[in-house]
Design a protein around this motif. Structure first.
Motif, PDB file in Angstrom:
ATOM      1  N   PHE A 138       2.604   5.507  -3.108  1.00 26.39           N
ATOM      2  CA  PHE A 138       4.095   6.638  -3.708  1.00 26.39           C
ATOM      3  C   PHE A 138       3.629   6.740  -5.198  1.00 26.39           C
ATOM      4  O   PHE A 138       3.993   7.638  -5.836  1.00 26.39           O
ATOM      5  N   LEU A 139       3.293   6.039  -5.774  1.00 26.73           N
ATOM      6  CA  LEU A 139       3.266   6.030  -7.304  1.00 26.73           C
ATOM      7  C   LEU A 139       2.261   6.583  -7.515  1.00 26.73           C
ATOM      8  O   LEU A 139       2.468   6.948  -8.385  1.00 26.73           O
ATOM      9  N   LEU A 140       0.755   7.034  -7.002  1.00 29.68           N
ATOM     10  CA  LEU A 140      -0.470   7.138  -7.252  1.00 29.68           C
ATOM     11  C   LEU A 140      -0.047   8.614  -7.013  1.00 29.68           C
ATOM     12  O   LEU A 140      -0.701   9.674  -7.729  1.00 29.68           O
ATOM     13  N   THR A 141       1.120   9.210  -6.414  1.00 30.20           N
ATOM     14  CA  THR A 141       1.687  10.733  -6.529  1.00 30.20           C
ATOM     15  C   THR A 141       2.299  10.995  -7.465  1.00 30.20           C
ATOM     16  O   THR A 141       2.166  12.766  -7.883  1.00 30.20           O
ATOM     17  N   LEU A 142       3.047  10.251  -8.183  1.00 32.48           N
ATOM     18  CA  LEU A 142       4.281  10.777  -9.461  1.00 32.48           C
ATOM     19  C   LEU A 142       2.987  11.268 -10.128  1.00 32.48           C
ATOM     20  O   LEU A 142       3.677  12.823 -11.068  1.00 32.48           O
ATOM     21  N   PRO A 143       2.423  10.860 -10.983  1.00 33.55           N
ATOM     22  CA  PRO A 143       1.413  12.302 -12.036  1.00 33.55           C
ATOM     23  C   PRO A 143       1.515  13.314 -11.599  1.00 33.55           C
ATOM     24  O   PRO A 143       1.301  14.034 -12.720  1.00 33.55           O
ATOM     25  N   PHE A 144       1.451  13.438 -10.056  1.00 35.78           N
ATOM     26  CA  PHE A 144       0.917  14.944  -9.349  1.00 35.78           C
ATOM     27  C   PHE A 144       1.919  16.132  -9.996  1.00 35.78           C
ATOM     28  O   PHE A 144       2.024  17.218  -9.679  1.00 35.78           O
ATOM     29  N   GLN A 145       3.713  15.724  -9.756  1.00 26.97           N
ATOM     30  CA  GLN A 145       5.126  16.096  -9.716  1.00 26.97           C
ATOM     31  C   GLN A 145       4.581  16.889 -11.238  1.00 26.97           C
ATOM     32  O   GLN A 145       5.058  15.798 -12.926  1.00 26.97           O
ATOM     33  N   GLU A 146       5.024  17.881 -12.053  1.00 28.29           N
ATOM     34  CA  GLU A 146       4.746  18.638 -12.817  1.00 28.29           C
ATOM     35  C   GLU A 146       6.737  17.534 -13.855  1.00 28.29           C
ATOM     36  O   GLU A 146       6.399  17.703 -14.675  1.00 28.29           O
ATOM     37  N   VAL A 147       7.493  17.722 -13.063  1.00 30.78           N
ATOM     38  CA  VAL A 147       8.624  17.470 -13.344  1.00 30.78           C
ATOM     39  C   VAL A 147       8.391  15.858 -14.142  1.00 30.78           C
ATOM     40  O   VAL A 147       9.434  15.042 -14.611  1.00 30.78           O
ATOM     41  N   PHE A 148       7.094  14.975 -13.181  1.00 31.13           N
ATOM     42  CA  PHE A 148       7.816  13.393 -13.817  1.00 31.13           C
ATOM     43  C   PHE A 148       6.586  13.835 -15.106  1.00 31.13           C
ATOM     44  O   PHE A 148       6.929  12.534 -15.970  1.00 31.13           O
ATOM     45  N   GLN A 205       1.145  -1.432  -0.193  1.00 32.56           N
ATOM     46  CA  GLN A 205       0.005  -0.010  -0.126  1.00 32.56           C
ATOM     47  C   GLN A 205       1.176   1.285   0.003  1.00 32.56           C
ATOM     48  O   GLN A 205       0.557   2.117  -0.948  1.00 32.56           O
ATOM     49  N   LEU A 206       1.916   1.456   0.248  1.00 28.31           N
ATOM     50  CA  LEU A 206       3.152   2.478   0.969  1.00 28.31           C
ATOM     51  C   LEU A 206       3.569   2.171  -0.592  1.00 28.31           C
ATOM     52  O   LEU A 206       3.189   3.935  -1.050  1.00 28.31           O
ATOM     53  N   LEU A 207       3.489   1.485  -1.379  1.00 27.16           N
ATOM     54  CA  LEU A 207       3.957   1.450  -2.425  1.00 27.16           C
ATOM     55  C   LEU A 207       3.703   1.943  -3.777  1.00 27.16           C
ATOM     56  O   LEU A 207       3.728   3.108  -4.811  1.00 27.16           O
ATOM     57  N   ALA A 208       2.556   1.511  -3.471  1.00 32.01           N
ATOM     58  CA  ALA A 208       0.870   2.093  -3.970  1.00 32.01           C
ATOM     59  C   ALA A 208       0.329   3.375  -4.085  1.00 32.01           C
ATOM     60  O   ALA A 208       0.664   4.164  -4.841  1.00 32.01           O
ATOM     61  N   TYR A 259       8.079   5.437 -23.426  1.00 34.01           N
ATOM     62  CA  TYR A 259       7.705   4.080 -23.056  1.00 34.01           C
ATOM     63  C   TYR A 259       8.102   4.023 -21.681  1.00 34.01           C
ATOM     64  O   TYR A 259       7.639   3.018 -20.879  1.00 34.01           O
ATOM     65  N   GLN A 260       8.566   5.323 -21.084  1.00 34.99           N
ATOM     66  CA  GLN A 260       8.371   4.899 -19.454  1.00 34.99           C
ATOM     67  C   GLN A 260       7.785   5.774 -18.609  1.00 34.99           C
ATOM     68  O   GLN A 260       7.542   4.651 -17.499  1.00 34.99           O
ATOM     69  N   HIS A 261       6.445   6.185 -19.669  1.00 34.31           N
ATOM     70  CA  HIS A 261       4.984   6.471 -19.311  1.00 34.31           C
ATOM     71  C   HIS A 261       4.379   4.971 -18.770  1.00 34.31           C
ATOM     72  O   HIS A 261       3.951   4.764 -17.800  1.00 34.31           O
ATOM     73  N   GLY A 262       4.859   4.262 -19.783  1.00 33.25           N
ATOM     74  CA  GLY A 262       4.548   2.885 -20.480  1.00 33.25           C
ATOM     75  C   GLY A 262       4.334   2.401 -18.734  1.00 33.25           C
ATOM     76  O   GLY A 262       4.008   0.814 -18.230  1.00 33.25           O
ATOM     77  N   VAL A 263       6.071   1.941 -18.552  1.00 27.73           N
ATOM     78  CA  VAL A 263       6.708   0.982 -17.760  1.00 27.73           C
ATOM     79  C   VAL A 263       5.977   1.713 -15.813  1.00 27.73           C
ATOM     80  O   VAL A 263       5.829   0.997 -15.128  1.00 27.73           O
ATOM     81  N   TYR A 264       5.854   2.950 -15.753  1.00 28.82           N
ATOM     82  CA  TYR A 264       4.836   3.984 -14.649  1.00 28.82           C
ATOM     83  C   TYR A 264       3.799   2.915 -14.574  1.00 28.82           C
ATOM     84  O   TYR A 264       3.277   3.014 -13.614  1.00 28.82           O
ATOM     85  N   LEU A 265       3.255   3.060 -15.766  1.00 30.81           N
ATOM     86  CA  LEU A 265       1.727   2.121 -15.550  1.00 30.81           C
ATOM     87  C   LEU A 265       1.938   1.025 -15.887  1.00 30.81           C
ATOM     88  O   LEU A 265       1.029   0.929 -14.386  1.00 30.81           O
ATOM     89  N   ALA A 266       2.575   0.435 -16.393  1.00 28.64           N
ATOM     90  CA  ALA A 266       2.540  -1.010 -15.811  1.00 28.64           C
ATOM     91  C   ALA A 266       2.793  -1.490 -14.844  1.00 28.64           C
ATOM     92  O   ALA A 266       2.186  -2.387 -13.585  1.00 28.64           O
ATOM     93  N   LEU A 267       3.543  -0.355 -13.253  1.00 27.28           N
ATOM     94  CA  LEU A 267       4.055  -0.574 -11.550  1.00 27.28           C
ATOM     95  C   LEU A 267       2.830  -0.040 -11.429  1.00 27.28           C
ATOM     96  O   LEU A 267       2.536  -0.930 -10.093  1.00 27.28           O
ATOM     97  N   VAL A 268       2.066   0.511 -11.447  1.00 23.10           N
ATOM     98  CA  VAL A 268       1.252   1.331 -10.799  1.00 23.10           C
ATOM     99  C   VAL A 268      -0.209   0.451 -11.119  1.00 23.10           C
ATOM    100  O   VAL A 268      -0.718  -0.639 -10.004  1.00 23.10           O
ATOM    101  N   VAL A 269      -0.518  -0.529 -12.177  1.00 28.26           N
ATOM    102  CA  VAL A 269      -1.151  -2.301 -12.574  1.00 28.26           C
ATOM    103  C   VAL A 269      -0.591  -3.046 -11.478  1.00 28.26           C
ATOM    104  O   VAL A 269      -1.570  -3.881 -10.936  1.00 28.26           O
ATOM    105  N   ILE A 270       0.286  -3.451 -11.529  1.00 30.00           N
ATOM    106  CA  ILE A 270       0.790  -4.005 -10.253  1.00 30.00           C
ATOM    107  C   ILE A 270       0.997  -4.264  -8.977  1.00 30.00           C
ATOM    108  O   ILE A 270       0.285  -5.411  -8.145  1.00 30.00           O
ATOM    109  N   ALA A 271       0.971  -2.536  -8.672  1.00 26.83           N
ATOM    110  CA  ALA A 271       0.851  -2.119  -7.412  1.00 26.83           C
ATOM    111  C   ALA A 271      -0.743  -2.239  -6.780  1.00 26.83           C
ATOM    112  O   ALA A 271      -1.166  -2.838  -5.589  1.00 26.83           O
TER     113      ALA A 271
END
Length: 153
Positions: free
Chosen positions: A37-47, A32-35, A54-66
C-alpha cells in the motif's frame, strides 16, 4: 526444568520452530500488505502535490521501516534454507526468536509512525503527534508489557 510436555530436546526445538513459522506467516501478510500500500502512494498525483517536505520524510521513513520489516520476517526462512541439515536447529530457533522481537519492534514503530502520518495529513501535526504517542504506548503495552507479565506468571 519441567516444560509440561513429554518431548525430547529435538522435538521441543521442532515444535518451537513450527510455532515461529506460524507467527512469521501472520506477521508477513500484514507487513507485506502495508508495504505494498505504501509503495503505491507516490504514484497518486494528489499525494505528491499536497504533502509538506517533512511529510515526504515521514512517508519515506515508513517505507523503509515496512521494507526492513518485510526483510526481517523472511530472514529466519533464509537462514533455515542455508543451514538446513546441519543439526543446528537450536541456533536457528534462537535467531528466529531474536528476529521476531525485531519484527515486533518494527511493527510497533510502523503503527506509531503511520498513525502520525495519517493524522498529520488529515487533521494536523498536533493530532498526528498525540495519536503517534498514544499508539506507541499501546504498542509497547501490548507487544512488550503484556507478554512479559504473562511470562512472569
Amino acid at each position: 526444568m519441567e516444560h509440561g510436555r513429554d518431548e525430547t530436546h529435538e522435538e521441543r526445538l521442532d515444535r518451537k520452530w513450527a510455532d515461529l513459522l506460524q507467527e512469521l506467516r501472520v506477521m508477513q501478510t500484514g507487513t507485506q500488505l502495508l508495504a505494498g500500500f505504501l509503495l503505491t502512494l507516490p504514484f497518486q498525483e494528489v499525494f505528491r502535490d499536497d504533502l509538506e517536505r517533512y511529510q515526504h520524510g515521514v512517508y519515506l521513513a515508513l517505507v523503509v521501516i515496512a521494507l526492513v520489516t518485510t526483510l526481517l520476517v523472511t530472514t529466519p526462512i533464509a537462514i533455515h534454507r542455508r543451514i538446513s541439515g546441519q543439526h543446528v536447529k537450536e541456533r536457528l530457533v534462537d535467531n528466529a526468536q531474536r528476529t521476531l522481537r525485531a519484527v515486533l519492534t518494527c511493527i510497533g514503530l510502523m503503527v506509531a509512525l503511520l498513525s502520525f502520518f495519517v493524522f498529520d495529513v488529515v487533521v494536523g501535526p498536533v493530532a498526528g503527534a498525540v495519536t503517534a504517542v498514544v499508539l506507541a504506548a499501546v504498542a509497547a503495552l501490548l507487544l512488550v508489557v503484556v507478554p512479559a507479565r504473562l511470562a512472569d506468571e
